[in-house]
Write a protein that holds these residues in place. Structure first.
Motif, PDB file in Angstrom:
ATOM      1  N   ARG A 153      48.747  40.252  47.730  1.00 26.55           N
ATOM      2  CA  ARG A 153      48.589  38.893  47.208  1.00 26.55           C
ATOM      3  C   ARG A 153      47.417  38.886  46.237  1.00 26.55           C
ATOM      4  O   ARG A 153      46.275  39.073  46.640  1.00 26.55           O
ATOM      5  CB  ARG A 153      48.345  37.896  48.346  1.00 26.55           C
ATOM      6  N   TRP A 154      47.737  38.698  44.975  1.00 23.99           N
ATOM      7  CA  TRP A 154      46.709  38.779  43.933  1.00 23.99           C
ATOM      8  C   TRP A 154      45.772  37.572  43.979  1.00 23.99           C
ATOM      9  O   TRP A 154      46.159  36.482  44.400  1.00 23.99           O
ATOM     10  CB  TRP A 154      47.365  38.849  42.557  1.00 23.99           C
ATOM     11  N   PRO A 155      44.547  37.736  43.497  1.00 26.94           N
ATOM     12  CA  PRO A 155      43.613  36.606  43.492  1.00 26.94           C
ATOM     13  C   PRO A 155      43.997  35.566  42.437  1.00 26.94           C
ATOM     14  O   PRO A 155      44.595  35.891  41.410  1.00 26.94           O
ATOM     15  CB  PRO A 155      42.269  37.261  43.137  1.00 26.94           C
ATOM     16  N   ARG A 156      43.634  34.327  42.704  1.00 28.96           N
ATOM     17  CA  ARG A 156      43.832  33.271  41.697  1.00 28.96           C
ATOM     18  C   ARG A 156      42.672  33.251  40.716  1.00 28.96           C
ATOM     19  O   ARG A 156      42.792  32.742  39.605  1.00 28.96           O
ATOM     20  CB  ARG A 156      43.980  31.903  42.362  1.00 28.96           C
ATOM     21  N   GLU A 157      41.515  33.807  41.148  1.00 29.80           N
ATOM     22  CA  GLU A 157      40.339  33.840  40.287  1.00 29.80           C
ATOM     23  C   GLU A 157      39.645  35.183  40.409  1.00 29.80           C
ATOM     24  O   GLU A 157      39.457  35.685  41.515  1.00 29.80           O
ATOM     25  CB  GLU A 157      39.354  32.725  40.662  1.00 29.80           C
TER      26      GLU A 157
ATOM     27  N   PHE B  87      37.631  43.804  29.506  1.00 27.32           N
ATOM     28  CA  PHE B  87      38.318  43.849  30.791  1.00 27.32           C
ATOM     29  C   PHE B  87      39.003  42.526  31.091  1.00 27.32           C
ATOM     30  O   PHE B  87      40.100  42.495  31.666  1.00 27.32           O
ATOM     31  CB  PHE B  87      37.316  44.211  31.885  1.00 27.32           C
ATOM     32  N   LYS B  88      38.373  41.421  30.704  1.00 22.35           N
ATOM     33  CA  LYS B  88      38.992  40.099  30.868  1.00 22.35           C
ATOM     34  C   LYS B  88      40.351  40.067  30.161  1.00 22.35           C
ATOM     35  O   LYS B  88      41.357  39.624  30.739  1.00 22.35           O
ATOM     36  CB  LYS B  88      38.068  39.017  30.304  1.00 22.35           C
TER      37      LYS B  88
ATOM     38  N   LEU C 190      38.100  37.082  43.737  1.00 22.61           N
ATOM     39  CA  LEU C 190      37.611  38.461  43.686  1.00 22.61           C
ATOM     40  C   LEU C 190      36.418  38.528  42.746  1.00 22.61           C
ATOM     41  O   LEU C 190      36.526  38.191  41.564  1.00 22.61           O
ATOM     42  CB  LEU C 190      38.721  39.396  43.195  1.00 22.61           C
ATOM     43  N   VAL C 191      35.267  38.941  43.274  1.00 19.00           N
ATOM     44  CA  VAL C 191      34.084  39.207  42.455  1.00 19.00           C
ATOM     45  C   VAL C 191      34.090  40.706  42.185  1.00 19.00           C
ATOM     46  O   VAL C 191      33.869  41.515  43.083  1.00 19.00           O
ATOM     47  CB  VAL C 191      32.790  38.771  43.171  1.00 19.00           C
ATOM     48  N   LEU C 192      34.366  41.077  40.935  1.00 22.79           N
ATOM     49  CA  LEU C 192      34.711  42.458  40.613  1.00 22.79           C
ATOM     50  C   LEU C 192      33.744  43.054  39.596  1.00 22.79           C
ATOM     51  O   LEU C 192      33.462  42.447  38.560  1.00 22.79           O
ATOM     52  CB  LEU C 192      36.140  42.498  40.056  1.00 22.79           C
TER      53      LEU C 192
ATOM     54  N   PRO D 119      49.577  34.069  37.591  1.00 25.08           N
ATOM     55  CA  PRO D 119      48.442  33.426  36.911  1.00 25.08           C
ATOM     56  C   PRO D 119      47.112  33.791  37.563  1.00 25.08           C
ATOM     57  O   PRO D 119      46.953  33.702  38.783  1.00 25.08           O
ATOM     58  CB  PRO D 119      48.736  31.934  37.060  1.00 25.08           C
ATOM     59  N   ILE D 120      46.159  34.242  36.750  1.00 28.20           N
ATOM     60  CA  ILE D 120      44.818  34.558  37.223  1.00 28.20           C
ATOM     61  C   ILE D 120      43.811  33.946  36.246  1.00 28.20           C
ATOM     62  O   ILE D 120      43.939  34.111  35.034  1.00 28.20           O
ATOM     63  CB  ILE D 120      44.570  36.080  37.297  1.00 28.20           C
ATOM     64  N   SER D 121      42.845  33.251  36.776  1.00 25.30           N
ATOM     65  CA  SER D 121      41.735  32.737  35.975  1.00 25.30           C
ATOM     66  C   SER D 121      40.629  33.791  35.991  1.00 25.30           C
ATOM     67  O   SER D 121      40.132  34.144  37.067  1.00 25.30           O
ATOM     68  CB  SER D 121      41.229  31.417  36.533  1.00 25.30           C
ATOM     69  N   VAL D 122      40.249  34.313  34.827  1.00 22.30           N
ATOM     70  CA  VAL D 122      39.206  35.332  34.742  1.00 22.30           C
ATOM     71  C   VAL D 122      37.932  34.673  34.230  1.00 22.30           C
ATOM     72  O   VAL D 122      37.908  34.112  33.126  1.00 22.30           O
ATOM     73  CB  VAL D 122      39.601  36.500  33.818  1.00 22.30           C
ATOM     74  N   VAL D 123      36.877  34.734  35.022  1.00 21.67           N
ATOM     75  CA  VAL D 123      35.616  34.047  34.731  1.00 21.67           C
ATOM     76  C   VAL D 123      34.540  35.083  34.401  1.00 21.67           C
ATOM     77  O   VAL D 123      34.439  36.109  35.072  1.00 21.67           O
ATOM     78  CB  VAL D 123      35.185  33.184  35.928  1.00 21.67           C
ATOM     79  N   LEU D 124      33.742  34.793  33.372  1.00 20.66           N
ATOM     80  CA  LEU D 124      32.574  35.611  33.052  1.00 20.66           C
ATOM     81  C   LEU D 124      31.333  34.803  33.422  1.00 20.66           C
ATOM     82  O   LEU D 124      30.795  34.054  32.601  1.00 20.66           O
ATOM     83  CB  LEU D 124      32.562  35.972  31.558  1.00 20.66           C
ATOM     84  N   PRO D 125      30.872  34.923  34.646  1.00 18.37           N
ATOM     85  CA  PRO D 125      29.778  34.063  35.111  1.00 18.37           C
ATOM     86  C   PRO D 125      28.442  34.460  34.468  1.00 18.37           C
ATOM     87  O   PRO D 125      28.276  35.563  33.950  1.00 18.37           O
ATOM     88  CB  PRO D 125      29.748  34.315  36.619  1.00 18.37           C
ATOM     89  N   VAL D 126      27.496  33.530  34.549  1.00 11.44           N
ATOM     90  CA  VAL D 126      26.131  33.791  34.097  1.00 11.44           C
ATOM     91  C   VAL D 126      25.215  33.680  35.312  1.00 11.44           C
ATOM     92  O   VAL D 126      25.608  33.160  36.363  1.00 11.44           O
ATOM     93  CB  VAL D 126      25.696  32.810  33.001  1.00 11.44           C
TER      94      VAL D 126
END
Length: 474
Positions: free
Chosen positions: A432-436, A450-451, A207-209, A464-471
């Motif tokens: 079904r929740w996202p894994r990422e 929010f992370k 999920l890109v949120l 389990p969810i991996s939360v990413v802060l992309p650049v």
């Protein structure tokens, strides 16, 4: 090195580490990719060399389609540059967005490219040729090759009319794997006037949120309506003007809807019945006309209002200002006359447009009120007025220092963006929740907060969810 194991890959060409410039590339294989939005950088996100930032410097040779989530300039403003770079594939969007897009593109071209009517007409014709308007909730095939299949579906995002989030179904036929990637675009808050609230997808692997308001919640609709009424009544008492900087599309129409509610329910003898509500933006007026044409996309409450004979976007108190000469006369008249009025004018962050003339004429007079109803990006005049105005500070407008003596009020509940609670619910209501989860379209403070919230909710639920802060991808 065989990079196949890393696919699908998401590259962010904007909207990562900032709240504008949204542009996200989903790479399904070495030959197939999809672009979601191609927006303009604004405020603090804009580089000193703004022309270089406008250029589309990433590889577009694999792009099979562009998906536009909605027509705000920070999501579509680089479209002319994308086409200039050679992209000639389908431009996928919702049907309402297809009707609104030409107005946005014309305005963007006049500001950043050319005012030549013939060139603008040629560009508009090219865009129309490439447009693929979709119905909501229907799958559309983008790629179906021997190795990869990619389909997209648009679902209502509740941000502005026509806004969508994007559900992408990926099938890697060679590896025998399937994935779902969801791009939120901008999600609206529940109970936004005119718009049905967004409903979560059934599932997502990635999920890109968005996270614009990832660190705070909004007032409820009743509270924000009362705050709007109080701010305007203060100006009525002072015999002053309420200046509302608002984006031409979305916020302007929502405000008209809410103001019609207040006027309609006011006692016959109330000053509200005679209050002038001035929309001083030709572009906003044109968007409002298209909004009226798109009544079938309005929510149930608005439909009931129409059936009762009310006209929430064209009631008697509303006046529109088109010509620049009339605009200048209106500014002078309201600054000098002491006649109460509400003025809705662009731009929403006070970075240009007609609202700047009202501010220069009225910020120094305590009779008047400036009412902020939307996000003010860092580095914009709107953020400076919001921050320094209550303390009697000053702001620079058109190179001039303007002292602030007018009242400054902010109502967060009118934001077109979902608050933290709503964003969390978008995840929690999936079966079904996202894994990422990749957090975009937010400043660092909002994304970090929010992370932590997502991780706490996921831990509590045992998911389990991996939360990413992309650049931004270089």
């Amino acid at each position: 090195m065989d990079t196949r194991e890393t696919w699908p890959e998401i590259r962010h060409h904007g909207g990562a580490g900032g709240v504008t410039g949204s542009c996200h590339q989903l790479i399904a294989s070495s030959e197939h990719s999809l672009l979601v939005d191609c927006g303009l950088f604004q405020g603090e996100d804009a580089a000193e060399d703004s022309l270089a930032q406008l250029e589309v410097g990433f590889d577009i040779s694999t792009l099979k389609a562009l998906v536009i989530t909605h027509v705000h300039i920070d999501h579509v403003g680089r479209l002319p540059y994308l086409l200039a770079a050679g992209f000639d594939g389908p431009i996928i969007c919702s049907k309402p967005t297809a009707l609104l897009l030409p107005l946005v593109i014309e305005d963007a071209l006049k500001i950043g490219f050319t005012r030549n009517a013939r060139l603008i007409e040629q560009f508009q014709a090219k865009v129309q040729h490439q447009l693929v308007p979709l119905k909501y909730d229907e799958w559309h095939s983008v790629v179906d090759s021997a190795d990869v299949a990619m389909r997209v579906k648009l679902k209502r995002a509740g941000h502005i009319l026509g806004s969508s989030y994007v559900d992408v179904a990926l099938n890697d036929k060679a590896k025998g794997t399937k994935q779902r990637v969801v791009f939120s675009g901008d999600l609206g808050a529940p109970h936004t006037p005119l718009l049905p609230a967004p409903k979560s997808p059934y599932q997502a692997d990635v999920l890109v949120l968005e996270s614009t308001y990832g660190n705070r919640n909004h007032e409820g609709r009743r509270e924000r309506g009362e705050a709007l009424k109080r701010a305007i009544e203060q100006a009525l008492t002072n015999r002053g003007t309420v200046i509302i900087p608002a984006f031409s599309i979305g916020r302007t129409q929502e405000l008209l809807y809410e103001l019609e509610t207040i006027v309609h329910t006011a006692p016959p003898s109330s000053d509200w019945r005679a209050l002038e509500i001035i929309v001083d933006s030709p572009l906003a007026a044109r968007f409002t006309q298209v909004y009226r044409q798109l009544k079938p996309y309005w929510d149930d409450e608005a439909q009931r209002r129409l059936r009762s004979g009310r006209h929430p976007l064209s009631f008697d108190n509303v006046y529109t200002v088109d010509e620049h000469e009339t605009h200048e006369q209106t500014v002078r008249y309201l600054a000098e006359s002491g006649r109460p009025a509400v003025v809705i004018a662009a731009s929403g962050m006070c970075a240009g447009g007609r609202v700047v003339n009202y501010l220069k004429a009225m910020l120094g007079d305590p009779r008047h009120q400036v009412l902020f109803v939307g996000y003010q990006g860092a580095g914009t005049p709107g953020r400076d007025i919001q921050r320094y105005g209550p303390g009697g500070g000053w702001v620079e407008l058109d190179g001039e220092r303007v002292d602030i003596r007018a009242g400054i009020t902010t109502i967060s509940g009118y934001s077109a963006h979902a608050g933290q609670r709503d964003l969390l619910n978008f995840i929690k209501r999936m079966r079904r929740w996202p894994r990422e989860v990749r957090l975009v379209h937010g400043d660092d403070q909002a994304r970090e907060a929010f992370k932590a919230s997502i991780e706490a909710v996921a831990h509590k639920a045992g998911r389990p969810i991996s939360v990413v802060l992309p650049v931004v991808y270089e």
